[in-house]
Scaffold this motif. Structure first.
Motif, mmCIF file in Angstrom:
data_model
loop_
_atom_site.group_PDB
_atom_site.id
_atom_site.type_symbol
_atom_site.label_atom_id
_atom_site.label_comp_id
_atom_site.label_asym_id
_atom_site.label_seq_id
_atom_site.Cartn_x
_atom_site.Cartn_y
_atom_site.Cartn_z
ATOM 1 N N TYR A 19 0.843 -1.192 0.000
ATOM 2 C CA TYR A 19 0.000 0.000 0.000
ATOM 3 C C TYR A 19 0.875 1.238 0.000
ATOM 4 O O TYR A 19 2.007 1.219 0.466
ATOM 5 C CB TYR A 19 -0.919 0.019 1.223
ATOM 6 N N SER A 20 0.348 2.331 -0.466
ATOM 7 C CA SER A 20 1.145 3.554 -0.537
ATOM 8 C C SER A 20 1.439 4.138 0.838
ATOM 9 O O SER A 20 2.367 4.905 0.997
ATOM 10 C CB SER A 20 0.436 4.596 -1.405
ATOM 11 N N CYS A 67 0.928 1.218 -9.347
ATOM 12 C CA CYS A 67 0.499 2.088 -8.257
ATOM 13 C C CYS A 67 0.769 1.405 -6.920
ATOM 14 O O CYS A 67 0.965 0.204 -6.853
ATOM 15 C CB CYS A 67 -0.972 2.455 -8.393
ATOM 16 N N GLY A 68 0.780 2.214 -5.882
ATOM 17 C CA GLY A 68 1.097 1.683 -4.559
ATOM 18 C C GLY A 68 2.605 1.568 -4.382
ATOM 19 O O GLY A 68 3.386 1.858 -5.282
ATOM 20 N N THR A 69 3.002 1.145 -3.207
ATOM 21 C CA THR A 69 4.419 0.989 -2.907
ATOM 22 C C THR A 69 4.857 -0.430 -3.257
ATOM 23 O O THR A 69 4.252 -1.390 -2.798
ATOM 24 C CB THR A 69 4.671 1.250 -1.410
#
Length: 123
Positions: A19-20, A67-69
């Motif tokens: 998750y970011s 997208c996201g980490t």
């Protein structure tokens, strides 16, 4: 770390929550390598997550995602533990050498640190 360090069926370790927000950046899950290709290592799972080499020489592969980490993929639990220890030591050194703390060290201590960091004490 290169893709060639992984083999099909190998147990590997994925770090991060994906998750970011990176709520639990050191969360580690055991995964199985499903495919080792020319460009990616794919792990078993619902989505077939893919990991690629980093631009710098690192002890892990990084997840290929839009997208996201991205999570990190390690070949062994020891590699995970070494990475976590290194990250914690980097934080400690940043704090210990911060402007608020630097004046408390003696000239002798600072010279010793300089020698170590410049590699003069390597055996």
């Amino acid at each position: 770390m290169t893709i060639k360090d992984f083999t099909v069926g190998q147990t590997a370790y994925a770090m991060g929550d994906g998750y970011s927000t990176m709520i639990d950046k050191y969360s580690v899950s055991e995964v199985r390598v499903e495919k080792v290709g020319r460009k990616y290592v794919t792990i078993a799972g619902n989505w077939g997550e893919q990991f690629e080499e980093t631009s710098a020489s690192r002890s892990y592969l990084i997840e290929h995602r839009d997208c996201g980490t991205p999570r990190l993929l390690f070949p062994s639990r020891k590699a995970v533990d070494d990475y976590i220890e290194r990250e914690e030591l980097k934080t400690w050194v940043r704090t210990a050498a911060g402007w608020g703390n630097i004046d408390r060290y003696t000239l002798h201590q600072l010279r010793a640190v300089k020698k170590i960091l410049e590699g003069e004490n390597e055996e």
